[in-house]
Design a protein around this motif. Sequence first.
Motif, PDB file in Angstrom:
ATOM      1  N   VAL A   1       0.763  -1.332  -0.034  1.00  0.00           N
ATOM      2  CA  VAL A   1       0.059  -0.192  -0.069  1.00  0.00           C
ATOM      3  C   VAL A   1       0.752   1.281  -0.167  1.00  0.00           C
ATOM      4  O   VAL A   1       1.587   1.545   0.963  1.00  0.00           O
ATOM      5  CB  VAL A   1      -0.987   0.093   1.273  1.00  0.00           C
ATOM      6  CG1 VAL A   1      -1.889   1.242   1.222  1.00  0.00           C
ATOM      7  CG2 VAL A   1      -1.844  -1.162   1.303  1.00  0.00           C
ATOM      8  N   PHE A   2       0.642   1.981  -1.029  1.00  0.00           N
ATOM      9  CA  PHE A   2       1.385   3.161  -0.898  1.00  0.00           C
ATOM     10  C   PHE A   2       0.464   4.382  -0.323  1.00  0.00           C
ATOM     11  O   PHE A   2      -0.502   4.529  -1.232  1.00  0.00           O
ATOM     12  CB  PHE A   2       1.760   3.697  -2.659  1.00  0.00           C
ATOM     13  CG  PHE A   2       2.614   2.577  -3.121  1.00  0.00           C
ATOM     14  CD1 PHE A   2       4.100   2.796  -2.867  1.00  0.00           C
ATOM     15  CD2 PHE A   2       2.388   1.810  -4.114  1.00  0.00           C
ATOM     16  CE1 PHE A   2       4.952   2.037  -3.765  1.00  0.00           C
ATOM     17  CE2 PHE A   2       3.155   0.911  -4.929  1.00  0.00           C
ATOM     18  CZ  PHE A   2       4.658   0.942  -4.544  1.00  0.00           C
ATOM     19  N   CYS A   3       1.241   4.939   0.625  1.00  0.00           N
ATOM     20  CA  CYS A   3       0.315   6.070   1.239  1.00  0.00           C
ATOM     21  C   CYS A   3       1.070   7.312   1.072  1.00  0.00           C
ATOM     22  O   CYS A   3       2.186   7.580   1.270  1.00  0.00           O
ATOM     23  CB  CYS A   3       0.342   5.598   2.720  1.00  0.00           C
ATOM     24  SG  CYS A   3      -0.581   6.908   3.892  1.00  0.00           S
ATOM     25  N   PHE A   4       0.013   8.154   0.384  1.00  0.00           N
ATOM     26  CA  PHE A   4       0.465   9.784   0.031  1.00  0.00           C
ATOM     27  C   PHE A   4      -0.365  10.773   0.518  1.00  0.00           C
ATOM     28  O   PHE A   4      -1.558  10.365   0.879  1.00  0.00           O
ATOM     29  CB  PHE A   4       0.875   9.850  -1.513  1.00  0.00           C
ATOM     30  CG  PHE A   4       2.060   8.854  -2.008  1.00  0.00           C
ATOM     31  CD1 PHE A   4       3.205   9.108  -1.995  1.00  0.00           C
ATOM     32  CD2 PHE A   4       1.419   7.726  -2.701  1.00  0.00           C
ATOM     33  CE1 PHE A   4       4.234   8.160  -2.473  1.00  0.00           C
ATOM     34  CE2 PHE A   4       2.363   6.731  -3.051  1.00  0.00           C
ATOM     35  CZ  PHE A   4       3.822   6.965  -3.201  1.00  0.00           C
ATOM     36  N   ASP A   5       0.264  12.082   0.800  1.00  0.00           N
ATOM     37  CA  ASP A   5      -0.744  13.121   0.918  1.00  0.00           C
ATOM     38  C   ASP A   5      -1.422  13.234  -0.230  1.00  0.00           C
ATOM     39  O   ASP A   5      -1.112  13.029  -1.161  1.00  0.00           O
ATOM     40  CB  ASP A   5       0.181  14.117   1.202  1.00  0.00           C
ATOM     41  CG  ASP A   5       1.245  14.336   2.345  1.00  0.00           C
ATOM     42  OD1 ASP A   5       1.011  13.287   3.034  1.00  0.00           O
ATOM     43  OD2 ASP A   5       2.212  14.763   2.733  1.00  0.00           O
ATOM     44  N   GLY A   6      -2.746  14.009   0.007  1.00  0.00           N
ATOM     45  CA  GLY A   6      -3.480  14.245  -0.957  1.00  0.00           C
ATOM     46  C   GLY A   6      -3.521  15.300  -1.866  1.00  0.00           C
ATOM     47  O   GLY A   6      -4.336  15.747  -2.595  1.00  0.00           O
ATOM     48  N   ASP A   7      -2.423  15.976  -1.474  1.00  0.00           N
ATOM     49  CA  ASP A   7      -2.191  17.290  -2.547  1.00  0.00           C
ATOM     50  C   ASP A   7      -1.273  16.675  -3.883  1.00  0.00           C
ATOM     51  O   ASP A   7      -1.376  15.456  -4.100  1.00  0.00           O
ATOM     52  CB  ASP A   7      -1.178  18.036  -1.854  1.00  0.00           C
ATOM     53  CG  ASP A   7       0.256  17.391  -1.169  1.00  0.00           C
ATOM     54  OD1 ASP A   7       0.437  16.411  -1.804  1.00  0.00           O
ATOM     55  OD2 ASP A   7       0.862  18.352  -0.379  1.00  0.00           O
ATOM     56  N   ASN A   8      -1.087  17.799  -4.673  1.00  0.00           N
ATOM     57  CA  ASN A   8      -0.474  17.416  -5.996  1.00  0.00           C
ATOM     58  C   ASN A   8       0.887  16.726  -5.734  1.00  0.00           C
ATOM     59  O   ASN A   8       1.092  15.905  -6.450  1.00  0.00           O
ATOM     60  CB  ASN A   8      -0.361  18.812  -6.521  1.00  0.00           C
ATOM     61  CG  ASN A   8      -1.836  19.405  -7.000  1.00  0.00           C
ATOM     62  OD1 ASN A   8      -2.651  18.682  -7.263  1.00  0.00           O
ATOM     63  ND2 ASN A   8      -1.915  20.738  -7.181  1.00  0.00           N
ATOM     64  N   ALA A   9       1.692  17.225  -4.986  1.00  0.00           N
ATOM     65  CA  ALA A   9       2.974  16.532  -4.612  1.00  0.00           C
ATOM     66  C   ALA A   9       2.716  15.014  -4.388  1.00  0.00           C
ATOM     67  O   ALA A   9       3.469  14.036  -5.051  1.00  0.00           O
ATOM     68  CB  ALA A   9       3.680  17.118  -3.552  1.00  0.00           C
ATOM     69  N   GLY A  10       1.836  14.631  -3.663  1.00  0.00           N
ATOM     70  CA  GLY A  10       1.487  13.288  -3.356  1.00  0.00           C
ATOM     71  C   GLY A  10       1.213  12.752  -4.539  1.00  0.00           C
ATOM     72  O   GLY A  10       1.396  11.345  -4.558  1.00  0.00           O
TER      73      GLY A  10
ATOM     74  N   LEU B   1      -3.338   4.962  -1.340  1.00  0.00           N
ATOM     75  CA  LEU B   1      -3.796   5.529  -0.438  1.00  0.00           C
ATOM     76  C   LEU B   1      -3.671   6.968  -0.405  1.00  0.00           C
ATOM     77  O   LEU B   1      -2.603   7.082  -0.020  1.00  0.00           O
ATOM     78  CB  LEU B   1      -3.770   4.989   0.918  1.00  0.00           C
ATOM     79  CG  LEU B   1      -4.343   5.556   2.257  1.00  0.00           C
ATOM     80  CD1 LEU B   1      -5.965   5.499   2.294  1.00  0.00           C
ATOM     81  CD2 LEU B   1      -3.995   4.664   3.500  1.00  0.00           C
ATOM     82  N   PHE B   2      -4.631   7.909  -0.482  1.00  0.00           N
ATOM     83  CA  PHE B   2      -4.329   9.235  -0.563  1.00  0.00           C
ATOM     84  C   PHE B   2      -5.092   9.888   0.808  1.00  0.00           C
ATOM     85  O   PHE B   2      -6.341   9.620   0.959  1.00  0.00           O
ATOM     86  CB  PHE B   2      -4.905   9.850  -1.713  1.00  0.00           C
ATOM     87  CG  PHE B   2      -4.279   9.539  -2.744  1.00  0.00           C
ATOM     88  CD1 PHE B   2      -3.165  10.180  -3.511  1.00  0.00           C
ATOM     89  CD2 PHE B   2      -4.855   8.666  -3.904  1.00  0.00           C
ATOM     90  CE1 PHE B   2      -2.602   9.706  -4.243  1.00  0.00           C
ATOM     91  CE2 PHE B   2      -4.063   8.192  -4.904  1.00  0.00           C
ATOM     92  CZ  PHE B   2      -2.912   8.813  -5.273  1.00  0.00           C
ATOM     93  N   LEU B   3      -4.407  10.481   1.831  1.00  0.00           N
ATOM     94  CA  LEU B   3      -4.903  11.075   3.026  1.00  0.00           C
ATOM     95  C   LEU B   3      -5.388  12.518   2.664  1.00  0.00           C
ATOM     96  O   LEU B   3      -5.349  13.086   1.585  1.00  0.00           O
ATOM     97  CB  LEU B   3      -3.609  11.050   4.136  1.00  0.00           C
ATOM     98  CG  LEU B   3      -3.076   9.784   4.462  1.00  0.00           C
ATOM     99  CD1 LEU B   3      -2.035  10.191   5.432  1.00  0.00           C
ATOM    100  CD2 LEU B   3      -4.157   8.941   5.170  1.00  0.00           C
TER     101      LEU B   3
END
Length: 598
Positions: free
Chosen positions: A301-310, A334-336
């Motif tokens: 599971v790749f977990c990233f911030d929900g912004d453009n960078a993520g 997974l996008f937070l």
Amino acid sequence: MARIPEDFVQDLLNRLDIVEVVERYLPLKKAGQNYMACCPFHKEKSPSFTVSPTKQFYHCFGCGVHGSAIGFVMEYEGLGFQDTVEKLAESVGMKVPRGEGGTPVRRPAKDVSLVELNARALQFYRQCLKDSPRAIDYLKRRGLTGQVAARFGLGYAPDNWHPLAQVFGDYATNPALKEVGLVIDHEDSGRRYDRFRDRIIFPILDSKHNVIGFGGRVIDQGDPKYLNSPETPLFHKGLELYGLPQARQAVRTKGRVLVVEGYMDVVALAQLGVEYAVATLGTACTPDHVRKLLRLADEVVFCFDGDNAGRRAAWRALENSVGQVVDGKKLSFLFLPPEHDPDSYIRAHGAEAFEALVADAGLGMAAFLTRELASQVDLASEEGRAKLLHLAKPLVEQIQAPALGTLVRKRLAELVELETNEVARLTGASSRASGPVSGGERGGGRRWSLDPQPSVKPAADLGRELLQLLLVAPHLALEVPQSALPHDSDNPRLQAIVRVVDFVVEQIVPPLGVHMLEALRDSEYHGLLSEALRLGEEHYGRSSEEEIRQAWRDGLTRFLKSLEQAEAAARLAELQTKRPSQMSEAEKAEFLRLTGLR
């Protein structure tokens, strides 16, 4: 610390029978020439773990673990290399050579000294953390306890130019300190200073828990926020993952690994019970990272911030994953919420809510791929739908998993309003999954080609295949004209090929591939060689000696030709920087020859 001699390790492996060693831990059943069992390193119902008495090698076709008798005991019992060798040596009545003070001895090795430098630096950084109220207060404000800081070996680099001079008496002159990335020499003045200053230090460990590099995070404000060790003989950020040694057991138990962006996220999650998280080391997730993770777990599971960078980071992870995933494994994204990272989310909502979010990770690889590409086109127009297939083709072509590839093409077909077979024709089918085959089918319908389209295969792929063949059949190295291989190349895979050839030639009898892997365990090529041995067994393990030899000879011929062409291209580029009036007659003749005009 002195180490165990390579020749002793080889003698030990020659006396051990890997079947007997593995049977001490799990029951094996005879299956043809090999033995099989359910893999002890991941959950499975049907046996995919094989042990070869002829190659003295174990390999799991499910999770990819592989190695020698030494490697199996290290992996199964969680022991270090030295402890494992001592345990196995005692079992066959051998005594490990001892130096002064009773420590095992080994021939001097360059990498060992670099490991020792890092270990001494870490000891200093950890003491500095204890002595710095400011650094301790920062960790407390981030919610970290002393226990978790100790578990991950956190430290602090003091805020001045050369604190490591307190540790190393030869600070100003020792070239190894620069080689391992602890110090920097100023370009103009030549004065030396510490790389890490006024930062929380995160030691980066390899699978044997050696310190191979460091990450440093600013305490308050500063740029860059994270600073990592440079590429060194010990540290290759495209191969290593932060927190993996600490997370390995939890990953196996859970069957899942969570990939996050920051070191602090890994530490904070572990403190609150989510112990199966790792982070990349200041780079995008690479194919090597993905292969390593898929060997350990059935779900990544790749977990990233929900912004453009993520979103950009997630897309790079997908690009590097499509060619590595296999059917039966799951990759999710997974996008937070934009206001959260993993650290802040788990503290705001609790471990149970975070675990539920991870378990229900919203987007599988196929869904994420098609969603992102569809967002870039106008699906209401024929041109937009054609563009979607154009964008998807280079990614879909890389998918080696037959079932996943079919499902991705089916999803694309629904979006572009075509039949699945039309989309398959337009996007190209995986050569491994459905391309032409030479050599027939082997091993339960699995298809491969020992000699796929040699005229179009790039040099990088040829080098990869040659390394795999060398590890499967090391005696092939004796067929290499050593003068033909460049010993000064900066290509890691070519360096590894040269090292393997040199090693085999030095032996009286060509060693087994797995024995060679153990002999070169402390070299910078060990990761490449281990991967080559695994893939070599998967690609060529059931091939005949003649098929392997033919594939080797064909590949070697093309590889040496590609090196010759690259050298000619480099020379031509050099000559093209000169005007005709600046060339000698010999250079003019060479220029005409290289451009094909003479």
